[in-house]
Structures are given as C-alpha cells and as structure tokens.
Enzyme design. Structure first.
Site, PDB file in Angstrom:
ATOM      1  N   ASP A 147       1.136   1.554  -4.610  1.00  0.00           N
ATOM      2  CA  ASP A 147       0.384   1.336  -5.823  1.00  0.00           C
ATOM      3  C   ASP A 147      -0.201   2.615  -6.403  1.00  0.00           C
ATOM      4  O   ASP A 147       0.004   2.928  -7.565  1.00  0.00           O
ATOM      5  CB  ASP A 147      -0.691   0.285  -5.610  1.00  0.00           C
ATOM      6  N   ASP A 172      -4.167   8.814  -3.944  1.00  0.00           N
ATOM      7  CA  ASP A 172      -5.416   8.163  -3.541  1.00  0.00           C
ATOM      8  C   ASP A 172      -6.182   9.091  -2.614  1.00  0.00           C
ATOM      9  O   ASP A 172      -5.716   9.403  -1.503  1.00  0.00           O
ATOM     10  CB  ASP A 172      -5.146   6.830  -2.840  1.00  0.00           C
ATOM     11  N   ARG A 221      -6.965   4.512 -13.872  1.00  0.00           N
ATOM     12  CA  ARG A 221      -7.278   5.510 -12.835  1.00  0.00           C
ATOM     13  C   ARG A 221      -6.642   6.861 -13.181  1.00  0.00           C
ATOM     14  O   ARG A 221      -5.785   7.362 -12.460  1.00  0.00           O
ATOM     15  CB  ARG A 221      -6.812   5.050 -11.456  1.00  0.00           C
ATOM     16  N   ASP A 245       0.859  -1.184   0.000  1.00  0.00           N
ATOM     17  CA  ASP A 245       0.000   0.000   0.000  1.00  0.00           C
ATOM     18  C   ASP A 245       0.894   1.232   0.000  1.00  0.00           C
ATOM     19  O   ASP A 245       0.736   2.134   0.804  1.00  0.00           O
ATOM     20  CB  ASP A 245      -0.930  -0.007   1.214  1.00  0.00           C
TER      21      ASP A 245
END
Length: 353
Positions: free
Chosen positions: A170, A174, A221, A146
């Site tokens: 990753d 976010d 994304r 993460d």
C-alpha cells in the site's frame, strides 16, 4: 553542517543546462558540486549518514544476492544492476545497518518487493532505484496487504534519494514509529493511492527533511506526517493528483497530531487541499506557488526554524517544475563510480553495467 539541495536556477536554466561527461560538477545529479554523494538535512546531523562507506562494493542481479548482502552484519555498498523480481509477490528484503543500496544508472529495479528496515536499523542509504508494481489489481485501498516499497520502523539515520516509486500496494514509502534523522530527497512518487506516510506513534520524535521530490498521479499522504517533532519540506513538486473528486482523502501535505511542519518554495499544480494541519499541529508555509489549487490551505503556529538545525539553499519556487522534473528519480550518472571489490556478475555482464 551539510549544504544542500540543488542550486538556484531559473526554469529555463534548469531545463537547458547540460553537463559534459566527466565533469566534477554534480548539478546533473540534482545537487551542487561536492555534495551529491553526501546526505543532507536531518540525516546529516548527529554523526551523519554514510551507509556502507568503507565496506566492500558488490554488484547484484538476483534476489538471493541482494538479500544476502543487504542483511549482512558487515557494511556493504550494494550496486543493483538490472531488474530484480521478488518472489513470492510482495516479499520483504531485510536491510541491516551500514548499507548503501544504489541502482547502476537507470537499470536498478526492485519489482513486486519491499525493502524492510526493522527496529534498530541505522545508517542506511537507498538511492537511484526504481521500486514498482506490488499493486494488487482491483485493490485500490490495499487494506488486506502490507506491500510497501520501503518500510522502516524505529530506525535512525536513513537517506532515501533519487528513487522512483510506482504502483505500490500500500505505501510507497512508510517511515513508521519513532524513526529519527531521516532525509527523503529527489525521488519520484507516481501512480499510487497511499504514497508517503510518517508516524504511527504517539511519541513526537521524528526529524525529517523532504526536498526536491515529485509527487505525480498520487492521491493521499504526499506526505502525511503524524507526530513529527520537525518536518521540513522544501522545493517539492506536486502535479496530476489522482482522484481529485474525493473531497477528504485526496490531499497534498498534512501536518497531523503534534507535528511541527515548515513548507518552503514548493510548487502545487492542480492540487486539492495542497497543505493542511490538524488543530493540534503547526504549519508554516512560505514562498510556494499554488496553481489551480482548491480546498484547504492551512497555516498556523510558529513550527520551527530549519536553519537552527542545518544549512540549506532554497531554489526559487518558479524553478521547481523544470528542476525537479529533470533531476528527480534515478539518474544515469549515479551508481557507476563505485568499483566492485567483490562482484557477483560475470565479467561480460559487469562490462555492460
């Protein structure tokens, strides 16, 4: 009302314009005069986003100092001078409310680390940094880690501006859970699989402005926006998409869940699925240029009208490649005008910064 975004330039003007040293014009930073250091878009609403304004100004060159000032209860403007390599690999650096973290010119870097905004964090500005190289070699999907570049959960009033993200594992950025009043502007997202995700919540609360960013060599994304109440994307640039042979998980913008998304005057060059929407979402697209694009080009529903919330100025889509390629990412002129009131550099190092 904040006004905001680069001025309307032709591609030739955007590419050739020069700014003399010391001028009051802020166009060299990608914004019109008077707004370069002011959050715009949704981050400007409901009290605005001022970061560490009014707090002490410090200059950091070590992880220990960055951690100390970023997590402090008091407001700080934190100048990052030089590359800081986080230990251990993938380490989180907690960022508390009322902070500005800004790179000095193009020198400020966070290597193999993450800036982490925990639930309840608010009024944070992160500008002019390079955040890079937390990628785990051979782990393209990064499902067992993460290591984000910047991660935030249930925050409000955050401005992410003029940063460069590269080779992160990753997510490069976010924005999770029920985060509100966020603006992401003039950043470079490069060389990554999972680039910029928004959501991870059943609640439809997030309001976000995404403008003048360059997505280059990224796969998915770009962003993915799940259950955003309002997602306004304008004057963004997407090129050199990674792994274009993947028919499902290589895409540009995705309006997911109950998201209402508006895309304006952006430029997509060689992109698979440049913009798409779930059947439950809404997506309005107007004024964008699509060059050699394939796959989904979804647009349905009324979404919303961004000017009902704030004023902004659109650049012509044809000007976006020159404008964004020049003015996105860390800028040499940013981060110098703060005078350190509590420097942690020695005088010789400070003079070099």
């Amino acid at each position: 009302m904040a006004a905001l975004g680069p001025g309307a330039l032709t591609p030739a003007e955007a590419a050739s314009e020069t700014i003399s040293e010391g001028t009051s014009e802020a166009v060299s930073e990608g914004y019109p005069a008077g707004s370069a250091d002011t959050a715009h878009g949704f981050a400007s609403l409901e009290g605005g986003t001022t970061g560490g304004a009014g707090g002490e100004v410090v200059t950091v060159t070590t992880q220990a100092d960055l951690e100390r000032y970023a997590a402090a209860e008091e407001p700080y403007v934190i100048r990052v001078a030089g590359a800081i390599t986080a230990e251990p690999f993938g380490a989180n650096i907690a960022v508390a409310p009322d902070k500005t973290i800004i790179g000095v010119g193009t020198t400020g870097e966070l290597v193999q680390g993450e800036l982490h905004l925990a639930p309840g964090t608010h009024n944070v500005i992160i500008r002019n940094l390079t955040i890079r190289d937390s990628y785990v070699e051979g782990d393209w999907d990064c499902k067992d880690t993460d290591f984000d570049g910047i991660q935030m959960d249930t925050v409000h009033h955050v401005w992410i501006d003029h940063n460069r993200f590269s080779r992160i594992c990753d997510g490069q950025l976010d924005i999770r859970k029920d985060s509100e009043y966020v603006t992401v502007s003039s950043n470079r997202f490069e060389d990554n699989n999972k680039t910029f995700g928004i959501g991870w919540t059943p609640n439809v609360k997030t309001q976000i402005t995404i403008d003048h960013n360059w997505f280059r060599g990224t796969k998915q994304r770009n962003p993915s926006a799940d259950n955003c109440a309002y997602a306004h994307l304008y004057n963004n640039y997407m090129t050199a998409q990674a792994d274009p042979g993947d028919p499902v998980w290589t895409y540009g913008n995705w309006s997911r869940g109950a998201t209402r998304m508006v895309i304006e005057n952006s430029y997509y060059d060689g992109v698979q699925h440049p913009y798409q929407a779930d059947a439950t979402a809404e997506l309005v697209q107007r004024g964008s240029i699509l060059r050699n694009t394939t796959g989904r080009h979804d647009a349905w529903g009324a979404a919303f009208e961004p000017r009902d919330f704030y004023a902004y100025r659109l650049d012509p889509a044809a000007a976006v490649p020159a404008l964004v390629s020049r003015f996105s990412g860390p800028q040499q002129r940013l981060g110098h005008h703060f005078t350190a009131t509590q420097p942690s550099l020695d005088p010789e190092e400070e003079s070099r910064s």
